[in-house]
Enzyme design. Structure first.
Site, PDB file in Angstrom:
ATOM      1  N   GLY A   1      40.147  46.110  37.651  1.00 21.98           N
ATOM      2  CA  GLY A   1      41.558  46.494  37.664  1.00 21.98           C
ATOM      3  C   GLY A   1      42.141  46.704  39.039  1.00 21.98           C
ATOM      4  O   GLY A   1      43.303  47.102  39.172  1.00 21.98           O
ATOM      5  N   GLY A   2      41.333  46.416  40.077  1.00 28.95           N
ATOM      6  CA  GLY A   2      41.861  46.531  41.442  1.00 28.95           C
ATOM      7  C   GLY A   2      43.109  45.679  41.634  1.00 28.95           C
ATOM      8  O   GLY A   2      44.004  46.017  42.409  1.00 28.95           O
ATOM      9  N   GLY A   3      43.191  44.586  40.886  1.00 23.70           N
ATOM     10  CA  GLY A   3      44.365  43.716  40.971  1.00 23.70           C
ATOM     11  C   GLY A   3      45.381  44.016  39.869  1.00 23.70           C
ATOM     12  O   GLY A   3      46.362  43.288  39.712  1.00 23.70           O
TER      13      GLY A   3
ATOM     14  N   GLY B   1      42.144  37.693  40.515  1.00 16.85           N
ATOM     15  CA  GLY B   1      41.665  38.266  41.779  1.00 16.85           C
ATOM     16  C   GLY B   1      41.165  37.200  42.727  1.00 16.85           C
ATOM     17  O   GLY B   1      41.182  36.003  42.416  1.00 16.85           O
TER      18      GLY B   1
ATOM     19  N   ASP C   1      35.256  36.122  35.411  1.00 20.17           N
ATOM     20  CA  ASP C   1      36.175  37.072  36.040  1.00 20.17           C
ATOM     21  C   ASP C   1      35.451  37.848  37.141  1.00 20.17           C
ATOM     22  O   ASP C   1      34.213  37.927  37.143  1.00 20.17           O
ATOM     23  CB  ASP C   1      36.700  38.041  34.958  1.00 20.17           C
ATOM     24  CG  ASP C   1      38.015  38.691  35.351  1.00 20.17           C
ATOM     25  OD1 ASP C   1      38.439  38.569  36.523  1.00 20.17           O
ATOM     26  OD2 ASP C   1      38.628  39.343  34.481  1.00 20.17           O
ATOM     27  N   GLY C   2      36.200  38.441  38.039  1.00 18.51           N
ATOM     28  CA  GLY C   2      35.636  39.248  39.117  1.00 18.51           C
ATOM     29  C   GLY C   2      35.455  40.695  38.681  1.00 18.51           C
ATOM     30  O   GLY C   2      35.684  41.052  37.520  1.00 18.51           O
TER      31      GLY C   2
ATOM     32  N   ASP D   1      35.425  44.965  40.579  1.00 16.55           N
ATOM     33  CA  ASP D   1      35.504  45.791  41.792  1.00 16.55           C
ATOM     34  C   ASP D   1      34.172  46.452  42.088  1.00 16.55           C
ATOM     35  O   ASP D   1      33.825  46.668  43.250  1.00 16.55           O
ATOM     36  CB  ASP D   1      36.618  46.832  41.624  1.00 16.55           C
ATOM     37  CG  ASP D   1      37.953  46.149  41.411  1.00 16.55           C
ATOM     38  OD1 ASP D   1      38.366  45.414  42.316  1.00 16.55           O
ATOM     39  OD2 ASP D   1      38.547  46.296  40.327  1.00 16.55           O
TER      40      ASP D   1
ATOM     41  N   THR E   1      38.141  36.513  43.804  1.00 22.28           N
ATOM     42  CA  THR E   1      36.922  35.791  43.431  1.00 22.28           C
ATOM     43  C   THR E   1      37.234  34.819  42.290  1.00 22.28           C
ATOM     44  O   THR E   1      36.815  33.655  42.327  1.00 22.28           O
ATOM     45  CB  THR E   1      35.812  36.781  43.012  1.00 22.28           C
ATOM     46  OG1 THR E   1      35.838  37.905  43.898  1.00 22.28           O
ATOM     47  CG2 THR E   1      34.445  36.132  43.092  1.00 22.28           C
TER      48      THR E   1
ATOM     49  N   GLU F   1      42.555  41.465  31.047  1.00 21.92           N
ATOM     50  CA  GLU F   1      41.162  41.070  31.298  1.00 21.92           C
ATOM     51  C   GLU F   1      40.246  41.603  30.198  1.00 21.92           C
ATOM     52  O   GLU F   1      39.353  40.899  29.721  1.00 21.92           O
ATOM     53  CB  GLU F   1      40.696  41.604  32.652  1.00 21.92           C
ATOM     54  CG  GLU F   1      41.362  40.899  33.822  1.00 21.92           C
ATOM     55  CD  GLU F   1      40.967  41.473  35.164  1.00 21.92           C
ATOM     56  OE1 GLU F   1      41.103  40.747  36.148  1.00 21.92           O
ATOM     57  OE2 GLU F   1      40.532  42.633  35.229  1.00 21.92           O
TER      58      GLU F   1
HETATM   59  O1  LIG Z   1      42.655  43.459  38.180  1.00 23.84           O
HETATM   60  C1  LIG Z   1      41.924  42.743  38.844  1.00 23.84           C
HETATM   61  C2  LIG Z   1      40.567  42.371  38.491  1.00 23.84           C
HETATM   62  O2  LIG Z   1      39.857  43.306  37.736  1.00 23.84           O
HETATM   63  C3  LIG Z   1      39.736  41.743  39.589  1.00 23.84           C
HETATM   64  O3  LIG Z   1      38.827  40.907  38.937  1.00 23.84           O
HETATM   65  C4  LIG Z   1      39.005  42.739  40.460  1.00 23.84           C
HETATM   66  O4  LIG Z   1      39.934  43.620  41.043  1.00 23.84           O
HETATM   67  C5  LIG Z   1      38.189  42.044  41.560  1.00 23.84           C
HETATM   68  O5  LIG Z   1      39.042  41.370  42.423  1.00 23.84           O
HETATM   69  P1  LIG Z   1      38.522  40.589  43.684  1.00 23.84           P
HETATM   70  O6  LIG Z   1      37.713  39.461  43.184  1.00 23.84           O
HETATM   71  O7  LIG Z   1      39.769  40.163  44.396  1.00 23.84           O
HETATM   72  O8  LIG Z   1      37.723  41.556  44.509  1.00 23.84           O
END
Ligand SMILES: O=C[C@H](O)[C@H](O)[C@H](O)COP(=O)(O)O
Length: 229
Positions: free
Chosen positions: A98-100, A30, A84-85, A87, A32, A106
């Site tokens: 899981g937004g990505g 993601g 890890d990031g 949502d 972040t 993960e």
């Molecule tokens: O599947 C993606 C992950 O869980 C990301 O860590 C989550 O979606 C956060 O993403 P971002 O840092 O782009 O907001």
């Protein structure tokens, strides 16, 4: 006031400081996690010796480009730390991820790590989870059955589409059902219910997994939260 990208960046840079020589490191996915991987790449170029496992093909490719040594997954044993990031996260460090679309790898990586450190900008911290639709990875076979089972739990369900308008396929060849439950009153109970549905591969509720959250704030400060139970 700092913008969201810079809040993500300062959180990621701070968290990357927890990595020490000789560690086995899980790389998140993601926007972040991107900053964390870039910072780790810089530290590797300055002599840090680590081995990494990536939670998505995208993060793996980035790590490779930056010269971060990657362990083939078959040879990966327990990791020391995963960064890890998320949502959404609440005060008990329960997460929606899981937004990505990377939630399965993960969660597997987090489960096989001694420590999971979550990095986020302050907008991700919420009093109660559920504002962000919960991503659920489902098998392609009989997806309608699985969608109906998710709806029976009270969700408004949308199968995720890619930029071409086709059903989005995860790195594992599955679909993602984005489930809007509204405010999730009992995340632990919902997690158990979701696990009982055949056809659900994994869901994006991460309960009792994160050990620490590092949050970048708009005033440029860093907040850290640790899980007590
Ligand atoms: O599947 C993606 C992950 O869980 C990301 O860590 C989550 O979606 C956060 O993403 P971002 O840092 O782009 O907001």
């Amino acid at each position: 006031m700092m913008d969201r990208m810079n809040m993500k960046r300062i959180a990621a840079e701070h968290a990357a400081g927890f990595i020490q020589n000789g560690m086995k490191v899980g790389l998140g996915t993601g926007s972040t996690a991107y900053y964390a991987i870039v910072t780790i790449g810089e530290r590797v170029r300055s002599g840090l010796s680590i081995e990494a496992v990536a939670t998505s093909q995208a993060s793996e490719q980035l790590a490779r480009e930056l010269g971060i040594p990657l362990v083939p997954i078959e040879q990966a044993r327990q990791l020391d730390i995963t960064i890890d990031g998320a949502d959404e996260l609440d005060d008990r460090l329960r997460l929606i991820k899981g937004g990505g679309g990377a939630l399965l790898r993960e969660k597997m990586t987090a489960y096989n790590s001694k420590r999971l450190i979550i990095i986020a900008d302050e907008s991700k911290r919420v009093p109660r989870l559920g504002g962000f639709p919960l991503p659920v990875e489902v098998v392609t076979f009989a997806k309608e059955w699985t969608v109906r089972s998710l709806e029976a739990l009270g969700a408004d369900v949308k199968l995720r589409l890619d930029s071409q308008g086709d059903l989005y396929s995860t790195d594992n060849g599955n679909y993602i059902a984005d489930c809007s439950f509204g405010v999730i009153d009992a995340p632990d109970e919902l997690a158990r219910e979701l696990q009982r549905i055949p056809g659900v591969v994994e869901h994006g509720l991460f309960i009792s997994m994160a050990d620490m959250a590092v949050i970048g704030c708009s005033d440029g400060s860093i907040q850290t939260l640790t899980r007590s139970s």
